[in-house]
Design an enzyme around this catalytic site. Structure first.
Site, mmCIF file in Angstrom:
data_model
loop_
_atom_site.group_PDB
_atom_site.id
_atom_site.type_symbol
_atom_site.label_atom_id
_atom_site.label_comp_id
_atom_site.label_asym_id
_atom_site.label_seq_id
_atom_site.Cartn_x
_atom_site.Cartn_y
_atom_site.Cartn_z
ATOM 1 C CG ASP A 1 -9.122 4.779 1.180
ATOM 2 O OD1 ASP A 1 -8.598 5.468 2.078
ATOM 3 O OD2 ASP A 1 -8.452 4.123 0.364
ATOM 4 C CE LYS B 1 -1.583 7.026 -3.361
ATOM 5 N NZ LYS B 1 -2.028 6.143 -2.272
ATOM 6 C CD GLU C 1 -4.850 3.693 -2.248
ATOM 7 O OE1 GLU C 1 -5.655 4.510 -1.758
ATOM 8 O OE2 GLU C 1 -3.724 4.008 -2.655
ATOM 9 C CG ASP D 1 -1.631 1.266 1.499
ATOM 10 O OD1 ASP D 1 -1.627 2.129 0.607
ATOM 11 O OD2 ASP D 1 -2.223 1.408 2.584
#
Ligand code: AMP
Length: 607
Positions: free
Chosen positions: A193, A70, A171, A8
């Protein structure tokens, strides 16, 4: 069987897992933590730091410490998101050669995949230390909302790190896999999420016999915990400005301290109702007086400051349900993922919207990596126990006349998928056509993400409309796009990979891979040196402790004197080798010293 790790790669933290038999294991790093900060830094001496060690030195080395890479991965230089990051980052973001983004650390410029690869490489090392063997393959997760460029850039990051990324999975899908793994469930679930940088919501059907089918997915790649932190920072900065007339944002070090304090306060307020933000000596006035920042923050104020952010996630949930053509009451469980879902206001809002308490059985920080590990194992195992059907989060299409976006593959189509469209030439004797491939939801081409453009050449000369070209658009299981074109009459086919207009060339990736390998060799050598140095020093200490006793024991015997002199010179040589950092010699000396110590001990016990 080859082991596959699940990573992850988070905006704030990363996590790695593996399936041991049928048990998912989250691997702890050397510091004993299950998650590692996705932070990379370069020290003044040019040393690379990753993870906790990089995070700890961020305040004193803010300009050379990268957070939240990211947010930049796969983005174009002129995108609004990059502009936003330039304003808020403590490190320097510069334009790259392919309309992409680069990051300056000390005297070197790095591409974003390169920075992310450093985090991936760290996760690889954590797994290798645990398994005691090299790891080559990985499944890496990305936010469901990532477009093709972002996915491709993440894959590039894996390649640079020396990992074969056998699958990119979303994810929320990974979270659902972890939630449903090994249980024979049959239900519709929502995965909410909210991480450090992104928000995703997916609706899935988990069917009997291990079928995981995503029905809809949507999100916002610029909505996450850092936006909550930013609200606290704004509040602190404007309060300070009112009181002292000084803008703390002008000082990078102050800003970094504010950032840390804001995040800490936010996390504390998930558990307590009040907290105090205390930053002594935050800045000095022109008159050399030190100023301190001290303010109390309570949960209610934090909730007020961030209410619109939480509300934005609800809007997106509404959209996801509409896309799935489901009502709230048809959702049978809600899985929370991401550190931000620990905030009570978030949990409360989710519970109110879905009219049910969210599921508490999965660990929000680990569940995504676990899902990736499960998928990794499933991909290499022969027995098919699980089927994962994901969807494309964005529509795929091309630009047509008048800058119009013509959709070929709609949003939320199950992947892998392919669609074909036939084009005809629009001019006489036209020998080439230009095709612009775009991803997005707008009907206007310029509002969507340009994935790539290609020119199909070598067409037969004919009157306009006479040449038919069949173009096939394909999205694979990683969500990555490719395009093929075929002249229908001659059957001549041309296969064209949509090369992202941002990102890296193959040559660049190769170069980066080799420097990542060099780094690894250097690092392993350093580690070997440190380990043998420690061993040598322990041996030396024990030998030196025994010297007086041995001297007494051997008295004036020539043989004994000789042995003692040899031992002394071995100690001397070892110290020199340590001083010169010659690893091989230290390793050799450790053997020698070991023998000496055994001999000494023999003498002592006999004596
Ligand atoms: P992730 O990307 O899933 O690692 O989520 C990280 C985000 O969660 C960061 O913005 C953290 O500040 C935030 N976070 C972690 N723990 C908490 C907590 N106890 N309360 C509120 N936010 C948290």
């Amino acid at each position: 069987m080859e082991r596959v790790i699940g990573i992850d790669l988070g905006t704030t933290n990363s996590c790695v897992s593996i399936l041991e038999g049928d048990v998912p294991i989250v691997i702890t790093n050397r510091g004993g933590y299950k998650t590692t900060p996705s932070v990379v830094a370069v020290t003044e001496a040019g040393k690379r730091l990753v993870g906790h060690i990089a995070k700890r030195q961020a305040i004193t080395n803010a300009e050379n410490t990268v957070y939240a890479a990211k947010r930049l991965i796969g983005r174009k230089w002129n995108s609004p998101q990059v502009k936003n990051s330039i304003m808020t980052s403590s490190y320097t973001i510069v334009e790259g050669p392919h309309n992409d983004v680069r990051i300056r650390l000390r005297d070197k410029t790095y591409s974003v995949p390169e920075v992310s690869s450093m985090v991936l490489q760290e996760m690889k090392v954590i797994a290798e230390d645990y398994l005691g063997e090299p790891v080559k393959k990985a499944v890496v997760t990305v936010p469901a909302y990532f477009n093709d460029n972002q996915r491709q850039a993440t894959k590039d990051a894996g390649a640079i790190a020396g990992l074969d990324v056998i699958r990119i999975i979303n994810e929320p899908t990974a979270a659902a896999l972890a939630y449903g793994f090994g249980k024979d469930l049959d239900r519709t679930v929502a995965v909410y999420d909210l991480g450090g940088g992104t928000f995703d919501i997916s609706i899935l059907e988990i069917g009997a016999h291990g079928v995981f089918k995503v029905i809809s997915t949507t999100g916002d790649t610029f909505l996450g915990g850092e936006d909550f932190d930013a609200r606290i920072i704004d509040w602190l900065v404007s309060g300070f400005q009112q009181e002292h007339g000084i803008d703390l944002r002008q000082d990078r070090m102050a800003l970094q301290r504010l950032r840390d304090a804001a995040e800490k306060a936010k996390c504390e307020l998930s558990a307590t109702r009040d907290t105090e933000i205390n930053l002594p000596f935050i800045i000095s006035t022109g008159r050399n007086e030190a100023l301190h920042l001290q303010r109390a923050l309570d949960r209610a104020t934090l909730e007020q400051l961030t209410a619109d952010l939480v509300e934005r996630t609800v809007e997106i949930c509404r959209q996801a349900l509409a896309d799935a053509r489901l009502g709230v009451t048809e959702i049978e469980d809600v899985i929370l993922v991401g550190g931000m879902t620990r905030m009570p206001a978030v949990q409360h809002t989710v519970a109110t919207f879905f009219k049910r308490e969210p599921n508490k059985s999965v660990h929000p920080d680990e569940v995504v990596a676990i899902g990736a590990g499960i998928q990794g194992a499933a991909l290499v195992r022969e027995k098919q126990e699980m089927i994962l059907l994901d969807v494309t989060p964005h529509a795929l299409g091309i630009m047509t006349f008048g800058s119009h976006f013509e959709e070929l593959i709609p949003q939320n189509t199950t992947v892998p998928t392919a669609r074909t469209k036939t084009f005809t030439t629009s001019r006489d004797d036209q020998t080439a056509v230009k095709i612009l491939v775009l991803q997005g939801e707008s009907t206007r081409a310029d509002e969507n993400e340009l994935l790539g453009e290609f020119i199909l050449t070598g067409l037969r000369r004919a009157a306009k409309g006479q040449v038919e070209i069949e173009v096939t658009f394909e999205i694979n299981s990683d969500g990555i796009v490719s395009v093929q074109a075929k002249d229908l009459e001659t059957g001549q086919a041309q296969s064209i990979q949509v090369t992202a207009t941002s990102g890296l060339t193959q040559d660049e990736i190769k170069n980066m891979m080799s420097s990542a390998q060099d780094y690894m060799v250097e690092r392993r050598t350093d580690e070997r040196f440190e380990a043998s140095k420690q061993e040598a020093e322990t041996l030396i200490a024990e030998i030196e402790r025994l010297f007086p006793e041995i001297e007494r024991a051997v008295g004036s015997a020539d043989f004994g004197r000789d042995a003692l002199a040899k031992a002394r010179s071995a100690v001397e040589r070892t110290r020199k080798a340590i001083g010169n950092k010659t690893t091989d010699e230290v390793v050799q000396q450790v053997e020698q010293l070991g023998r000496t110590l055994r001999m000494f001990k023999g003498v002592v016990t006999r004596g």
